[in-house]
Write a protein that holds these residues in place. Structure first.
Motif, PDB file in Angstrom:
ATOM      1  N   ASP A 132       0.732  -1.242   0.050  1.00 58.82           N
ATOM      2  CA  ASP A 132       0.005   0.148   0.080  1.00 58.82           C
ATOM      3  C   ASP A 132       0.960   1.195  -0.004  1.00 58.82           C
ATOM      4  OD1 ASP A 132       0.926  -0.191   2.764  1.00 58.82           O
ATOM      5  OD2 ASP A 132      -1.150  -0.887   3.481  1.00 58.82           O
ATOM      6  N   TYR A 135       1.957   2.353  -3.398  1.00 55.57           N
ATOM      7  CA  TYR A 135       0.704   2.477  -4.557  1.00 55.57           C
ATOM      8  C   TYR A 135       0.717   3.891  -4.888  1.00 55.57           C
ATOM      9  CZ  TYR A 135      -3.917   2.355  -6.741  1.00 55.57           C
ATOM     10  OH  TYR A 135      -4.952   2.371  -7.520  1.00 55.57           O
ATOM     11  N   ARG A 149      -5.484  -5.453 -13.097  1.00 50.51           N
ATOM     12  CA  ARG A 149      -6.046  -5.729 -11.587  1.00 50.51           C
ATOM     13  C   ARG A 149      -4.787  -5.194 -11.005  1.00 50.51           C
ATOM     14  NH1 ARG A 149      -5.303 -10.240 -14.655  1.00 50.51           N
ATOM     15  NH2 ARG A 149      -7.400 -10.122 -15.522  1.00 50.51           N
ATOM     16  N   LEU A 151      -3.502  -6.013  -6.776  1.00 50.70           N
ATOM     17  CA  LEU A 151      -3.818  -6.542  -5.432  1.00 50.70           C
ATOM     18  C   LEU A 151      -2.967  -5.929  -4.369  1.00 50.70           C
ATOM     19  CD1 LEU A 151      -4.074  -9.013  -7.638  1.00 50.70           C
ATOM     20  CD2 LEU A 151      -4.864 -10.172  -5.786  1.00 50.70           C
ATOM     21  N   VAL A 152      -3.606  -5.183  -3.375  1.00 50.08           N
ATOM     22  CA  VAL A 152      -2.971  -4.445  -2.336  1.00 50.08           C
ATOM     23  C   VAL A 152      -2.790  -5.043  -1.074  1.00 50.08           C
ATOM     24  CG1 VAL A 152      -2.528  -2.043  -1.667  1.00 50.08           C
ATOM     25  CG2 VAL A 152      -3.670  -2.306  -3.995  1.00 50.08           C
ATOM     26  N   THR A 153      -1.535  -4.772  -0.334  1.00 48.09           N
ATOM     27  CA  THR A 153      -1.538  -5.196   1.056  1.00 48.09           C
ATOM     28  C   THR A 153      -0.491  -4.340   1.632  1.00 48.09           C
ATOM     29  OG1 THR A 153      -0.805  -7.493   2.195  1.00 48.09           O
ATOM     30  CG2 THR A 153       0.680  -6.864   0.296  1.00 48.09           C
ATOM     31  N   VAL A 180      -5.695   3.819  -0.026  1.00 42.61           N
ATOM     32  CA  VAL A 180      -5.781   3.162  -1.396  1.00 42.61           C
ATOM     33  C   VAL A 180      -7.219   3.033  -1.856  1.00 42.61           C
ATOM     34  CG1 VAL A 180      -5.407   0.740  -2.617  1.00 42.61           C
ATOM     35  CG2 VAL A 180      -3.926   1.728  -0.807  1.00 42.61           C
ATOM     36  N   PHE A 182      -9.719   1.139  -3.012  1.00 43.27           N
ATOM     37  CA  PHE A 182     -10.245  -0.188  -3.355  1.00 43.27           C
ATOM     38  C   PHE A 182     -11.588   0.158  -4.127  1.00 43.27           C
ATOM     39  CE2 PHE A 182      -7.660  -0.770   0.317  1.00 43.27           C
ATOM     40  CZ  PHE A 182      -6.783  -1.894  -0.024  1.00 43.27           C
ATOM     41  N   VAL A 186      -8.915  -2.702  -8.188  1.00 44.03           N
ATOM     42  CA  VAL A 186      -7.832  -2.504  -7.155  1.00 44.03           C
ATOM     43  C   VAL A 186      -8.622  -3.220  -5.743  1.00 44.03           C
ATOM     44  CG1 VAL A 186      -6.556  -1.105  -5.351  1.00 44.03           C
ATOM     45  CG2 VAL A 186      -7.180  -0.388  -7.854  1.00 44.03           C
ATOM     46  N   LEU A 187      -8.008  -4.549  -5.426  1.00 42.21           N
ATOM     47  CA  LEU A 187      -8.532  -5.367  -4.645  1.00 42.21           C
ATOM     48  C   LEU A 187      -7.408  -5.645  -3.415  1.00 42.21           C
ATOM     49  CD1 LEU A 187      -9.616  -8.046  -6.957  1.00 42.21           C
ATOM     50  CD2 LEU A 187     -11.136  -6.273  -6.074  1.00 42.21           C
ATOM     51  N   SER A 188      -8.031  -5.912  -2.291  1.00 38.25           N
ATOM     52  CA  SER A 188      -7.256  -6.284  -0.942  1.00 38.25           C
ATOM     53  C   SER A 188      -6.852  -7.730  -1.270  1.00 38.25           C
ATOM     54  CB  SER A 188      -8.139  -6.012   0.227  1.00 38.25           C
ATOM     55  OG  SER A 188      -7.478  -6.856   1.284  1.00 38.25           O
ATOM     56  N   LYS A 191      -8.221  -9.817   1.489  1.00 39.44           N
ATOM     57  CA  LYS A 191      -9.621 -10.393   1.299  1.00 39.44           C
ATOM     58  C   LYS A 191      -9.682 -11.325   0.168  1.00 39.44           C
ATOM     59  CE  LYS A 191     -11.762  -6.159   3.242  1.00 39.44           C
ATOM     60  NZ  LYS A 191     -12.553  -4.904   2.845  1.00 39.44           N
TER      61      LYS A 191
END
Length: 569
Positions: A132, A135, A149, A151-153, A180, A182, A186-188, A191
């Motif tokens: 994150d 980002y 796509r 994927l953010v952590t 971020v 989302f 843009v996904l977690s 999750k």
């Protein structure tokens, strides 16, 4: 002209237990992890700031992540860029990407937006896994890349309760928290993993399939993706396992401070640890020496692969005497020359840890040579080839030179890359067929003594290695030239007691233009990662050139080194 037969004089110097022949297992990387998870399910695989993950849980998370990628539309062969520090998420993203049949693209967290843009475009990555805090750099270039796509952590996703709840509060208070956006694209990452079952669609993988694009300047200085296969990467781990004869399966603890996005860290700290069922102690910021020292003492780490800069920093850090580092048994130093004094002092403070110098290249997955861990170690030498590695020294005529004579080092073996991504011409300049083998022309000038010990005496390429990181002069020079006052420029490496080398810029300004050293360095900071930015700038009326108008970079480097010596005398 007839080539002489290959010889392997180094075999006489192998330690007892090191095999003279090597046959790769043929496993893929997901199979490597699955096998270890079945063998040591309750063994701690990952240790991160007090939080631990067993091999059973790691394998389940990898399967869930692979399922998530597949449901998002990621197909076998697609590229997935991973822009993460050494955290549990990196391991999950890497192995999960491969289990889904995709190709991982190691992406440095230090990249500037322009560097990130180039790599995303060149690799054709449509998926990005990113921290994150990084980002905002992606946000700057997202409209210019084909990423579908993200994927953010973040750190909080890897922490145990209650640290996972307290970390965002702390980050917001310190002003480091990133909001971020989302949404659908843009996904977690957390999750996504939580929402999946550990049952990805089966994908047929072979050892010859590309697993990783590892970007490098190679032997010609232009950044490009080395295609490393599952077989390349697994073979290199297995070769290292053969070399380290006293490794205890299911009992070792590896201190992983060298970044996994660097192929050396990926092979010797991550994949080798998975191969032997070691606990991987994750250090996200290798510059945080107190964290590193504390982690060694708390976890009783036994293996500590790193770069000379880090060993040297530990040797000279004021807090080092406060910690017990005697659990460390073995260290292979890579990515840059290891100074004799650095090795001596590190052995002293660890009460005898075997710190030996090795050698490798990105294109070789990367390890090819090292000094014996307990056998004869020759100072100033990169040692002898790993089992399964052929190495020769070749003259300008393409023939092997006699022992002691200087030539280009060529290497062959199961760890040699498949080629450069979408660059067949560059591949043809680097890989050559001879003696029934495919050889990697390293671009490094070397000698081999009669016993088979090798020494690197010069670099054919003008690569600068600072703190274990490869810096390609052309990239720095392009940044220098983009300054409105600069007419021409060259970047060279100067000896640096701490970093190994530092970048020195030599520039000529346009007629009537003015600029200071501070102006030039500040300009480069806007374009380049911090480790690539020149530490010093020299101004000249013009730069020396050949008759063909090519700047004499090597002459400039020698003159700068001579001036440095004179100044310190």
């Amino acid at each position: 002209m007839t080539q002489p037969a290959l010889s392997q004089p180094w075999l006489a110097h192998y330690e007892a237990g090191v095999p003279h022949t090597f046959r790769p297992s043929g496993l893929t990387l997901p199979q490597l992890l699955e096998r270890t998870a079945q063998k040591y399910p309750d063994r701690v695989a990952l240790s991160f700031v007090g939080a631990t993950t067993s091999y059973r849980d790691l394998w389940q998370q990898v399967q869930r992540f692979a399922s998530g990628l597949q449901k998002m539309g990621v197909q076998p062969g697609d590229r997935v860029s991973i822009m993460l520090p050494n955290t549990p998420q990196f391991v999950v993203a890497f192995y999960g990407t491969l289990l889904a049949g995709a190709v991982a693209v190691n992406t440095s967290p230090m990249y500037t937006p322009s560097e990130l843009e180039h790599q995303l475009q060149d690799s054709g990555s449509e998926t990005l896994v990113i921290f994150d805090s990084f980002y905002p750099r992606y946000a700057e270039i997202q409209s210019r890349v084909n990423v579908r796509r993200v994927l953010v952590t973040g750190v909080q996703d890897a922490l145990s309760f209650p640290k996972n709840l307290l970390y965002p509060v702390k980050a917001k208070r310190e002003g480091t928290w990133v909001n971020v956006p989302f949404g659908e694209r843009v996904l977690s990452m957390r999750k996504v993993i939580a929402s999946q079952t550990p049952t990805p669609q089966p994908v047929t993988l072979n050892a010859d399939d590309v697993a990783l694009l590892q970007y490098t300047g190679g032997t010609t200085g232009v950044p490009k993706g080395a295609m490393l296969t599952h077989g390349n990467l697994v073979s290199n781990c297995e070769q290292a396992r053969c070399w380290m004869t006293d490794l205890r399966e299911g009992q070792e603890t590896t201190l992983a401070s060298i970044p996994f996005f660097h192929v050396y860290g990926m092979t010797v700290a991550m994949n080798l640890s998975v191969l032997i069922g070691a606990t991987i102690v994750l250090i996200p910021n290798p510059r945080d020496l107190p964290m590193t020292l504390k982690a060694v003492q708390q976890t009783r780490a036994t293996l500590f692969p790193a770069v000379p800069t880090l060993y040297n920093a530990i040797n000279n850090h004021p807090d080092t005497p406060k910690y017990d580092l005697t659990s460390i048994r073995a260290c292979i130093s890579g990515s840059a020359p290891l100074l004799i004094e650095t090795a001596r002092k590190f052995r002293e403070i660890t009460n005898g840890a075997n710190l030996v110098e090795g050698y490798g290249l990105t294109e070789a997955s990367p390890c090819t040579h090292t000094n014996p861990i307990y056998g004869e170690q020759r100072e100033g030498s990169i040692g002898i080839p790993f089992p399964g590695v052929h190495a020769i020294v070749v003259g300008d005529d393409g023939q092997m030179v006699a022992p002691g004579e200087v030539g280009e080092l060529w290497i062959a073996g199961p760890m040699i890359m498949k080629g450069y991504w979408q660059k067949p011409d560059e591949t043809a300049k680097t890989l050559v067929q001879a003696h029934g083998l495919t050889w990697l022309m390293t671009g490094d000038m070397a000698t081999m003594d009669p016993d088979g010990y090798f020494r690197i005496v010069d670099r054919k390429k003008d690569l600068i290695i600072a703190g274990g990181f490869n810096i390609y002069p052309r990239e720095v020079e392009e940044a220098l030239i983009s300054h409105p006052a600069v007419l021409e420029a060259a970047a060279v490496g100067l000896p640096d007691a701490y970093r190994g080398e530092s970048v020195h810029a030599v520039v000529a300004l346009k007629p009537g233009a003015t600029a200071t050293e501070g102006d030039i360095i500040a300009h480069c900071r806007e374009i380049l990662s911090a480790y690539k930015v020149p530490r010093s700038v020299e101004f000249r009326a013009e730069l020396p050139k050949t008759a063909a108008m090519k700047i004499l970079r090597r002459q400039l480097a020698q003159e700068a080194r001579d001036a440095q010596k004179a100044k310190s005398a």
